[in-house]
Motif scaffolding. Structure first.
Motif, PDB file in Angstrom:
ATOM      1  N   PHE A 119       1.205  -1.619   0.396  1.00 16.76           N
ATOM      2  CA  PHE A 119      -0.649   0.031  -0.151  1.00 16.76           C
ATOM      3  C   PHE A 119       1.347   0.706   0.165  1.00 16.76           C
ATOM      4  O   PHE A 119       0.437   2.572  -0.949  1.00 16.76           O
ATOM      5  CB  PHE A 119      -0.767   0.259   0.878  1.00 16.76           C
ATOM      6  N   LEU A 120       1.873   0.937   0.835  1.00 15.76           N
ATOM      7  CA  LEU A 120       2.935   2.321   0.752  1.00 15.76           C
ATOM      8  C   LEU A 120       3.666   2.764  -0.299  1.00 15.76           C
ATOM      9  O   LEU A 120       3.984   3.524  -1.021  1.00 15.76           O
ATOM     10  CB  LEU A 120       3.818   2.622   1.591  1.00 15.76           C
ATOM     11  N   VAL A 121       4.136   1.648  -0.943  1.00 17.01           N
ATOM     12  CA  VAL A 121       4.833   1.371  -2.530  1.00 17.01           C
ATOM     13  C   VAL A 121       3.364   2.241  -3.317  1.00 17.01           C
ATOM     14  O   VAL A 121       3.976   3.038  -4.307  1.00 17.01           O
ATOM     15  CB  VAL A 121       5.301   0.437  -2.864  1.00 17.01           C
ATOM     16  N   MET A 122       2.226   2.150  -3.658  1.00 18.73           N
ATOM     17  CA  MET A 122       1.046   2.180  -4.290  1.00 18.73           C
ATOM     18  C   MET A 122       0.991   3.747  -3.774  1.00 18.73           C
ATOM     19  O   MET A 122       0.615   4.606  -4.838  1.00 18.73           O
ATOM     20  CB  MET A 122       0.188   1.641  -3.959  1.00 18.73           C
ATOM     21  N   ALA A 123       1.167   4.407  -2.924  1.00 17.38           N
ATOM     22  CA  ALA A 123       0.641   5.313  -2.458  1.00 17.38           C
ATOM     23  C   ALA A 123       2.041   6.407  -2.689  1.00 17.38           C
ATOM     24  O   ALA A 123       1.523   7.355  -3.491  1.00 17.38           O
ATOM     25  CB  ALA A 123       0.731   5.062  -1.137  1.00 17.38           C
ATOM     26  N   ALA A 124       3.620   5.370  -3.418  1.00 16.54           N
ATOM     27  CA  ALA A 124       3.985   6.977  -3.525  1.00 16.54           C
ATOM     28  C   ALA A 124       3.950   7.332  -5.246  1.00 16.54           C
ATOM     29  O   ALA A 124       4.117   7.771  -5.241  1.00 16.54           O
ATOM     30  CB  ALA A 124       5.365   5.896  -3.442  1.00 16.54           C
ATOM     31  N   GLN A 125       3.280   6.020  -5.278  1.00 17.49           N
ATOM     32  CA  GLN A 125       3.095   5.972  -7.271  1.00 17.49           C
ATOM     33  C   GLN A 125       2.305   6.372  -7.666  1.00 17.49           C
ATOM     34  O   GLN A 125       2.311   7.537  -8.228  1.00 17.49           O
ATOM     35  CB  GLN A 125       3.060   4.571  -8.335  1.00 17.49           C
ATOM     36  N   MET A 126       0.949   7.025  -6.650  1.00 17.41           N
ATOM     37  CA  MET A 126      -0.534   7.753  -6.553  1.00 17.41           C
ATOM     38  C   MET A 126       0.378   8.828  -6.892  1.00 17.41           C
ATOM     39  O   MET A 126       0.107  10.019  -7.386  1.00 17.41           O
ATOM     40  CB  MET A 126      -1.381   7.721  -5.540  1.00 17.41           C
ATOM     41  N   VAL A 127       1.515   9.159  -5.741  1.00 18.28           N
ATOM     42  CA  VAL A 127       2.210  11.145  -6.077  1.00 18.28           C
ATOM     43  C   VAL A 127       2.836  11.783  -6.903  1.00 18.28           C
ATOM     44  O   VAL A 127       2.504  13.051  -6.577  1.00 18.28           O
ATOM     45  CB  VAL A 127       2.564  10.612  -4.207  1.00 18.28           C
ATOM     46  N   MET A 128       3.442  10.556  -7.779  1.00 17.03           N
ATOM     47  CA  MET A 128       3.956  10.833  -8.568  1.00 17.03           C
ATOM     48  C   MET A 128       3.517  10.623 -10.235  1.00 17.03           C
ATOM     49  O   MET A 128       3.288  11.395 -10.656  1.00 17.03           O
ATOM     50  CB  MET A 128       5.314   9.568  -8.803  1.00 17.03           C
ATOM     51  N   ASP A 129       1.682  10.601 -10.035  1.00 12.68           N
ATOM     52  CA  ASP A 129       0.882   9.857 -10.968  1.00 12.68           C
ATOM     53  C   ASP A 129       0.323  11.999 -11.154  1.00 12.68           C
ATOM     54  O   ASP A 129      -1.311  12.371 -10.751  1.00 12.68           O
ATOM     55  CB  ASP A 129      -0.112   9.123 -11.086  1.00 12.68           C
ATOM     56  N   ARG A 130       0.746  12.512 -12.110  1.00 10.13           N
ATOM     57  CA  ARG A 130       0.034  13.992 -12.082  1.00 10.13           C
ATOM     58  C   ARG A 130      -1.562  13.996 -12.839  1.00 10.13           C
ATOM     59  O   ARG A 130      -2.078  14.742 -13.351  1.00 10.13           O
ATOM     60  CB  ARG A 130       1.316  15.048 -13.298  1.00 10.13           C
ATOM     61  N   SER A 131      -1.485  12.997 -13.696  1.00  8.60           N
ATOM     62  CA  SER A 131      -2.559  12.594 -13.857  1.00  8.60           C
ATOM     63  C   SER A 131      -4.051  12.466 -13.074  1.00  8.60           C
ATOM     64  O   SER A 131      -5.183  12.556 -13.607  1.00  8.60           O
ATOM     65  CB  SER A 131      -2.542  11.600 -15.181  1.00  8.60           C
ATOM     66  N   ILE A 157       9.347  -6.275 -11.679  1.00 10.77           N
ATOM     67  CA  ILE A 157       8.039  -6.257 -10.459  1.00 10.77           C
ATOM     68  C   ILE A 157       7.163  -4.454 -10.381  1.00 10.77           C
ATOM     69  O   ILE A 157       6.060  -5.092 -10.485  1.00 10.77           O
ATOM     70  CB  ILE A 157       8.829  -5.975  -8.871  1.00 10.77           C
ATOM     71  N   SER A 158       7.744  -3.894 -10.803  1.00 15.05           N
ATOM     72  CA  SER A 158       7.043  -2.845 -11.249  1.00 15.05           C
ATOM     73  C   SER A 158       5.486  -2.771 -12.197  1.00 15.05           C
ATOM     74  O   SER A 158       4.541  -2.191 -11.028  1.00 15.05           O
ATOM     75  CB  SER A 158       7.533  -1.329 -11.689  1.00 15.05           C
ATOM     76  N   VAL A 159       5.495  -3.576 -13.100  1.00 16.51           N
ATOM     77  CA  VAL A 159       4.461  -3.697 -13.843  1.00 16.51           C
ATOM     78  C   VAL A 159       3.181  -4.791 -12.953  1.00 16.51           C
ATOM     79  O   VAL A 159       2.613  -4.206 -13.351  1.00 16.51           O
ATOM     80  CB  VAL A 159       4.667  -5.243 -15.144  1.00 16.51           C
ATOM     81  N   PRO A 160       3.666  -5.747 -12.396  1.00 21.97           N
ATOM     82  CA  PRO A 160       1.912  -6.016 -11.723  1.00 21.97           C
ATOM     83  C   PRO A 160       2.195  -4.539 -10.131  1.00 21.97           C
ATOM     84  O   PRO A 160       0.524  -4.911 -10.113  1.00 21.97           O
ATOM     85  CB  PRO A 160       2.454  -7.329 -11.075  1.00 21.97           C
ATOM     86  N   LEU A 161       2.269  -4.174  -9.504  1.00 20.37           N
ATOM     87  CA  LEU A 161       2.839  -3.239  -8.826  1.00 20.37           C
ATOM     88  C   LEU A 161       1.889  -1.704  -9.707  1.00 20.37           C
ATOM     89  O   LEU A 161       0.766  -1.560  -9.144  1.00 20.37           O
ATOM     90  CB  LEU A 161       3.723  -2.402  -8.170  1.00 20.37           C
ATOM     91  N   HIS A 162       2.302  -1.741 -11.138  1.00 21.30           N
ATOM     92  CA  HIS A 162       1.324  -0.539 -11.848  1.00 21.30           C
ATOM     93  C   HIS A 162      -0.059  -1.029 -11.411  1.00 21.30           C
ATOM     94  O   HIS A 162      -1.127  -0.355 -11.984  1.00 21.30           O
ATOM     95  CB  HIS A 162       1.851  -0.609 -12.767  1.00 21.30           C
ATOM     96  N   SER A 163      -0.060  -2.295 -11.907  1.00 22.16           N
ATOM     97  CA  SER A 163      -1.427  -2.744 -11.846  1.00 22.16           C
ATOM     98  C   SER A 163      -2.513  -3.371 -11.192  1.00 22.16           C
ATOM     99  O   SER A 163      -3.613  -3.357 -10.998  1.00 22.16           O
ATOM    100  CB  SER A 163      -1.336  -4.563 -13.080  1.00 22.16           C
ATOM    101  N   GLY A 164      -2.019  -3.348 -10.443  1.00 24.68           N
ATOM    102  CA  GLY A 164      -2.602  -3.698  -8.736  1.00 24.68           C
ATOM    103  C   GLY A 164      -2.926  -2.025  -8.273  1.00 24.68           C
ATOM    104  O   GLY A 164      -3.766  -2.346  -7.549  1.00 24.68           O
ATOM    105  N   ARG A 165      -2.259  -1.329  -8.419  1.00 21.02           N
ATOM    106  CA  ARG A 165      -2.456   0.242  -7.784  1.00 21.02           C
ATOM    107  C   ARG A 165      -3.565   0.704  -9.005  1.00 21.02           C
ATOM    108  O   ARG A 165      -4.452   1.482  -8.442  1.00 21.02           O
ATOM    109  CB  ARG A 165      -1.558   1.440  -8.813  1.00 21.02           C
TER     110      ARG A 165
END
Length: 322
Positions: free
Chosen positions: A15-27, A160-168
């Motif tokens: 969840f924390l990794v995905m939250a970090a991905q969300m912060v960087m997602d300007r879309s 591993i970033s691919v399944p993390l992005h899909s999960g997000r």
């Protein structure tokens, strides 16, 4: 020994990794709200360890839950641009791999069953491999990890970033509804501790005519369905209605068969699950993931089945549970 906390920490870390991905997602126009929601939930998995062993106070965890409710309830979470392949690429991939795509999903129950039945008896140095009492949830965690490995090997994916992005992407599509079942289960416990079941029981006993078995059965079954519709979870409605009518009236006063009454009562609750938007993980989430035009489409389709099953459950309990 593999402890249950390791599994919870892994979930929190995801969840924390995905939250970090969300912060960087300007879309995502609500990226900070989304990141705050899922990041706070991830941090709660770590903090709760201290609450369980009583080394940390529970009050901050309660405040975190209230903040989650505000973020989700006020619409402060959103969804960014999907990183999944296009519909055409997914169709081509499905045609290429065929039924092999079911292997990761089937891996979870197979590995979980093996761990829960066989591995739980293994010991190393006199200690069990899996923490006693938590074999099932640890087996589920091991099964999920194994399924991830199988999926990546099958699709020849090395990042591993691919399944993390899909999960997000799926996480953002499901939104706050993902944790609704847990919150509703807690609500049921609160209702039970507050004595709601006892008060409902007093009202019911005052209104129900003496000796009217069928009326009492109908009230219990319909009450289970209605409470489930309101609370969104049959497990939350069950202690309230059983304490009010199921146990004191149907079992103790009318000498009903306890296993039959309680089992059929739960089935009545599941009838309510089919027709309530509160059971978001069953009814609203599928509509969102499948991008249906009518978000209440699953409920409308399930309503006739739920009504028919409820009538059948009332008849079965009245005829065979006494």
């Amino acid at each position: 020994m593999i402890k249950s906390e390791y599994f919870f920490w892994l979930v929190g870390a995801v969840f924390l990794v995905m939250a970090a991905q969300m912060v960087m997602d300007r879309s995502n126009p609500k990226r900070f709200g989304s990141a705050g929601f899922w990041g706070l939930l991830g941090a709660a998995f770590f903090y709760s360890t201290g609450v369980v062993d009583k080394s940390l106070p529970a009050e901050p965890l309660g405040v975190a839950v209230l903040i989650l409710i505000v973020l989700g309830g006020c619409g402060l979470t959103g969804k960014g641009t999907s990183h999944t392949p296009s519909r055409e690429k997914r169709a081509a991939s499905a045609a290429r791999f065929g039924n092999k795509l079911f292997l990761p999903a089937l891996t979870i129950p197979v590995v979980a069953m093996i761990c829960a039945t066989l591995v739980k008896n293994w010991k190393i140095g006199g200690e069990p491999v899996l923490e006693p009492g938590y074999e099932t949830i640890l087996a589920l965690g091991v099964g999920a990890i194994a399924a991830l490995v199988v999926g990546m090997v099958l699709l020849r994916e090395r990042k591993i970033s691919v399944p993390l992005h899909s999960g997000r992407n799926m996480l953002e599509s499901m939104g706050w509804a993902l944790i609704l079942p847990q919150l509703l289960a807690v609500l049921g416990s609160i209702f039970q501790s507050a004595g709601v079941g006892e008060q409902v029981g007093r009202i019911t006993e005052a209104v129900l005519p003496d000796g009217q078995k069928f009326v009492a059965v109908a009230v219990y079954c319909c009450g289970m369905a209605l409470f489930t519709i309101v609370m969104g979870n049959a497990f939350a409605a069950f202690p309230v209605m059983t304490a009010a009518i199921g146990w004191p009236v149907l079992i103790e006063q009318m000498n009903g068969n306890a296993p039959a009454i309680l089992a059929i009562g739960m089935l009545c609750g599941f009838c309510g699950t089919l027709v309530t938007p509160m059971a978001a993980n069953f009814n609203l989430v599928p509509a969102a993931l499948l991008e249906l035009k009518d978000q209440y489409g699953p409920i409308k389709a399930q309503l006739p089945t739920a009504a028919a099953l409820l009538v059948c459950n009332v008849a079965i309990m009245a005829l065979f549970a006494f």
